[in-house]
Design an enzyme around this catalytic site. Structure first.
Site, PDB file in Angstrom:
ATOM      1  N   SER A 137       0.827  -1.215   0.000  1.00 38.91           N
ATOM      2  CA  SER A 137       0.000   0.000   0.000  1.00 38.91           C
ATOM      3  C   SER A 137       0.855   1.257   0.000  1.00 38.91           C
ATOM      4  O   SER A 137       0.332   2.369  -0.003  1.00 38.91           O
ATOM      5  CB  SER A 137      -0.946   0.002   1.209  1.00 38.91           C
ATOM      6  N   ASN A 196      -2.024  -2.752  13.008  1.00 32.66           N
ATOM      7  CA  ASN A 196      -3.484  -2.571  12.969  1.00 32.66           C
ATOM      8  C   ASN A 196      -3.928  -1.317  13.718  1.00 32.66           C
ATOM      9  O   ASN A 196      -4.779  -0.571  13.238  1.00 32.66           O
ATOM     10  CB  ASN A 196      -4.194  -3.800  13.547  1.00 32.66           C
ATOM     11  N   THR A 198     -39.355  25.885 -11.165  1.00 30.04           N
ATOM     12  CA  THR A 198     -39.588  24.502 -10.743  1.00 30.04           C
ATOM     13  C   THR A 198     -39.755  23.740 -12.050  1.00 30.04           C
ATOM     14  O   THR A 198     -40.227  24.309 -13.041  1.00 30.04           O
ATOM     15  CB  THR A 198     -40.850  24.339  -9.872  1.00 30.04           C
ATOM     16  N   HIS A 199     -39.359  22.492 -12.083  1.00 34.10           N
ATOM     17  CA  HIS A 199     -39.386  21.678 -13.314  1.00 34.10           C
ATOM     18  C   HIS A 199     -38.652  22.371 -14.456  1.00 34.10           C
ATOM     19  O   HIS A 199     -38.975  22.180 -15.620  1.00 34.10           O
ATOM     20  CB  HIS A 199     -40.825  21.393 -13.767  1.00 34.10           C
ATOM     21  N   SER A 218     -12.829  26.597 -27.956  1.00 30.08           N
ATOM     22  CA  SER A 218     -12.964  25.398 -28.772  1.00 30.08           C
ATOM     23  C   SER A 218     -11.844  25.392 -29.797  1.00 30.08           C
ATOM     24  O   SER A 218     -11.457  26.442 -30.305  1.00 30.08           O
ATOM     25  CB  SER A 218     -14.315  25.405 -29.470  1.00 30.08           C
ATOM     26  N   LYS A 265     -16.545  30.040 -29.460  1.00 33.54           N
ATOM     27  CA  LYS A 265     -17.012  29.383 -28.246  1.00 33.54           C
ATOM     28  C   LYS A 265     -16.232  29.725 -26.993  1.00 33.54           C
ATOM     29  O   LYS A 265     -15.030  29.926 -27.014  1.00 33.54           O
ATOM     30  CB  LYS A 265     -16.998  27.867 -28.448  1.00 33.54           C
ATOM     31  N   ASN A 279     -16.334  27.886 -23.343  1.00 30.95           N
ATOM     32  CA  ASN A 279     -16.970  26.751 -22.664  1.00 30.95           C
ATOM     33  C   ASN A 279     -16.766  26.795 -21.153  1.00 30.95           C
ATOM     34  O   ASN A 279     -15.661  27.075 -20.689  1.00 30.95           O
ATOM     35  CB  ASN A 279     -16.391  25.431 -23.189  1.00 30.95           C
ATOM     36  N   GLU A 287     -18.419  22.347 -15.524  1.00 31.45           N
ATOM     37  CA  GLU A 287     -18.853  21.013 -15.967  1.00 31.45           C
ATOM     38  C   GLU A 287     -18.069  19.929 -15.247  1.00 31.45           C
ATOM     39  O   GLU A 287     -18.601  18.898 -14.847  1.00 31.45           O
ATOM     40  CB  GLU A 287     -18.634  20.858 -17.474  1.00 31.45           C
ATOM     41  N   TYR A 344      -9.177  -6.728  12.086  1.00 31.87           N
ATOM     42  CA  TYR A 344      -8.568  -6.216  10.860  1.00 31.87           C
ATOM     43  C   TYR A 344      -8.560  -7.302   9.786  1.00 31.87           C
ATOM     44  O   TYR A 344      -8.251  -8.463  10.056  1.00 31.87           O
ATOM     45  CB  TYR A 344      -7.124  -5.742  11.133  1.00 31.87           C
ATOM     46  N   GLN A 379      -7.179  -2.357   3.706  1.00 22.21           N
ATOM     47  CA  GLN A 379      -6.136  -1.556   3.082  1.00 22.21           C
ATOM     48  C   GLN A 379      -6.719  -0.729   1.920  1.00 22.21           C
ATOM     49  O   GLN A 379      -6.137   0.268   1.509  1.00 22.21           O
ATOM     50  CB  GLN A 379      -5.020  -2.481   2.591  1.00 22.21           C
ATOM     51  N   LYS A 421      -7.839   3.652   1.891  1.00 17.69           N
ATOM     52  CA  LYS A 421      -7.152   4.931   1.755  1.00 17.69           C
ATOM     53  C   LYS A 421      -7.328   5.588   0.390  1.00 17.69           C
ATOM     54  O   LYS A 421      -7.493   6.806   0.309  1.00 17.69           O
ATOM     55  CB  LYS A 421      -5.668   4.745   2.084  1.00 17.69           C
TER      56      LYS A 421
HETATM   57  N1  ARG Z   1      -0.907  -1.593   5.010  1.00 18.92           N
HETATM   58  C1  ARG Z   1      -1.931  -1.988   5.916  1.00 18.92           C
HETATM   59  C2  ARG Z   1      -3.206  -1.193   5.658  1.00 18.92           C
HETATM   60  O1  ARG Z   1      -3.133  -0.227   5.006  1.00 18.92           O
HETATM   61  C3  ARG Z   1      -1.493  -1.736   7.318  1.00 18.92           C
HETATM   62  C4  ARG Z   1      -2.063  -2.675   8.323  1.00 18.92           C
HETATM   63  C5  ARG Z   1      -1.557  -4.007   8.091  1.00 18.92           C
HETATM   64  N2  ARG Z   1      -1.793  -4.907   9.140  1.00 18.92           N
HETATM   65  C6  ARG Z   1      -1.643  -6.210   8.956  1.00 18.92           C
HETATM   66  N3  ARG Z   1      -1.811  -6.961   9.944  1.00 18.92           N
HETATM   67  N4  ARG Z   1      -1.328  -6.683   7.779  1.00 18.92           N
HETATM   68  O2  ARG Z   1      -4.288  -1.545   6.069  1.00 18.92           O
END
Ligand code: ARG
Length: 506
Positions: free
Chosen positions: A61, A148, A194-195, A316, A322, A324, A329, A356, A361, A364
């Site tokens: 990750s 974790n 409205t509408h 354009s 034009k 734009n 948008e 966990y 993972q 993020k």
């Molecule tokens: N890279 C992991 C994550 O983003 C970190 C936690 C990993 N923990 C584990 N026991 N593998 O979630």
């Protein structure tokens, strides 16, 4: 501004690194490498071989979570200090760990350190760099904690910081621009729809005030998401807590968390706080898409209500005439990815057993993507509104033409002649039908005699209502478009904004 990112080495730079800049000077950049054999890996003891590069890349990750470097180091410093204070390691050891971590932070800040390959995530990177700097002692940092609780704490800290430093202030700025535009156009009339059909004339300030309310509620939603993140997971260890005499309150206080999560098992399993931020993002982006849709419509020749600054429009390549509204948008279009980010994480979390799971993972990327998209969109819209030119006479004449006074005339019959509203509605419907059949473009093109043919209570005062300003002035219910009521809306919104700003200490 997006917070400064941990720069990738040229080789390690992948698709995720489009925002990173080049390392300052390649010769002075140290590339953090992982253990080179199975026995040196963090879980070395149990393993005889390392995963293939393909498997390793799939599981890593780091390209995404390297963005958490600051939070990871802050969390590790707090943990090391606590271990020292609680006598789990000596205070000299704690000092050395803290010095090592502080050095890593300074080097990342200065662009002297780059993430290399074969490292799974930011937590492993910081730890392996620390061990390279302070030797075996680095191995003591992971006492009484697990990745974790580390990843949960890093992410909580990041969400808190991100919302406090970017989203909440940006929402205040947008509200301010809307309020300023409303204040400086307090008498401007606009057709209300409205509408997508002309409904009743309103004040431009009434329209802008509606968006101020939406963004004020987005502020509340982002604040709630920030507060949901404001609890420390650190010291939960893998899921069961730990037998070391750690002090979770101490690390929570050092990191600025207001509280400690009650259950270690919940603390490592929970991603509700990320979902809260994603939901707030989705709703906010939806609001942004609505006002942008109106800017797109309003900037068309057909409407002609607004001209966007050249710096917020494109031309354009084929049609020279034009201009734009690309950026409006695009803000509208970016709702798709933000909704997708919310759905992605909801789906990842569905049915996951405690505690966990590696699935988590996947939290993020959607989080970073949604929050970046919303922040960029807020900045773009604020700038676009600040530089837009509103064609107030076009708006006024659009509000005047047509049959928009029909409701006011029906209300007149109710209030002056005691006609039941349904019947008054029907009478005015007949008036409009008559005018349309006579090819009249608006109610103003009818004479008083023509009106009186439909009801004897129509008089000169009723004729005056054909001026949309007169109809607007009569709307004095709470929240209405009458000028005094709109002034009250603006005052209340300004007070709310000032209170929100004071809370953020802006
Ligand atoms: N890279 C992991 C994550 O983003 C970190 C936690 C990993 N923990 C584990 N026991 N593998 O979630």
């Amino acid at each position: 501004m997006k917070e400064e990112e941990f720069r990738a080495s040229d080789r390690a730079r992948g698709a995720h690194d489009q925002h990173t800049s080049r390392p300052a000077d390649v010769d002075t950049v140290r590339i953090v490498q992982a253990a080179s054999s199975a026995s040196e890996a963090a879980w070395g003891g149990r393993f005889e071989s390392l995963p293939s590069e393909e498997v390793e890349r799939f599981g890593a990750s780091l390209p995404v979570d390297k963005r958490l470097w600051r939070e990871d180091i802050d969390g590790s410093i707090a943990h090391a200090r606590m271990l020292g204070r609680c006598g789990i390691i000596t205070s000299e050891e704690a000092e050395q760990l803290i010095a090592g971590l502080t050095g890593i932070r300074a080097d990342i800040e200065a662009g002297k350190l780059a993430p290399g390959e074969h490292i799974e995530d930011i937590h492993m990177l910081v730890e392996s760099e620390l061990t390279a700097r302070v030797g075996e002692l680095g191995g003591r940092l992971h006492t009484g904690r697990s990745r974790n609780d580390q990843v949960a704490s890093d992410l909580r800290l990041w969400v808190k910081r991100q919302l406090s430093s970017e989203h909440l202030p940006l929402l205040c700025e947008l509200r301010e621009v809307l309020l300023e535009t409303a204040r400086s156009n307090q008498k401007v009339l606009l057709p209300g729809y409205t509408h997508m059909q002309r409904a009743q004339p309103i004040l431009l300030a009434h329209y802008l005030s509606a968006y101020v309310q939406m963004f004020a509620r987005d502020f509340i939603r982002f604040k709630a998401a920030r507060d949901a993140a404001d609890a420390s997971a650190l010291g939960s260890a893998a899921l069961a807590g730990t037998s070391y005499g750690i002090d979770r309150q101490m690390t929570a206080a050092e990191l600025g968390f207001s509280t400690v999560m009650i259950s270690a098992l919940d603390a490592v399993s929970d991603r509700d706080f990320v979902l809260d931020a994603l939901y707030a993002s989705a709703v906010c982006q939806m609001h942004l898409s609505r006002i942008c849709e109106e800017l797109v419509l309003w900037s068309s020749t057909e409407f002609g209500f607004v001209t966007l600054a050249d710096s917020y429009a494109t031309g354009s390549s084929i049609m020279p005439q034009k201009k734009n509204p690309d950026f409006a948008e695009l803000v509208r279009g970016k709702s798709g990815r933000v909704y997708g980010d919310l759905m992605a994480l909801l789906t990842v979390m569905k049915g996951l057993p405690l505690s966990y799971d590696k699935d988590m993972q996947e939290d993020k990327e959607p989080l970073f993507d949604a929050l970046d998209t919303v922040a960029d969109s807020l900045r773009i819209l604020t700038g676009m509104l600040r530089t837009a030119h509103f064609h107030t006479s076009r708006m006024r004449s659009a509000a005047t033409r047509g049959f928009a006074a029909a409701t006011d005339l029906a209300d007149y019959l109710v209030q002056r002649a005691g006609v039941p509203f349904r019947q008054a509605h029907e009478i005015m419907g007949n008036v409009v039908l008559y005018a349309v059949k006579q090819n009249r473009l608006s109610l103003e093109q009818l004479s008083l005699d023509e009106l009186r043919a439909f009801h004897p209570a129509f008089d000169q005062e009723a004729m005056d209502l054909l001026d949309p300003r007169a109809g607007i002035a009569l709307k004095r219910s709470e929240g209405a478009t009458g000028p005094e009521m709109v002034a009250l809306q603006l005052e209340a919104s300004e007070a709310r904004l000032a209170a929100d700003r004071a809370e953020l200490e802006l």
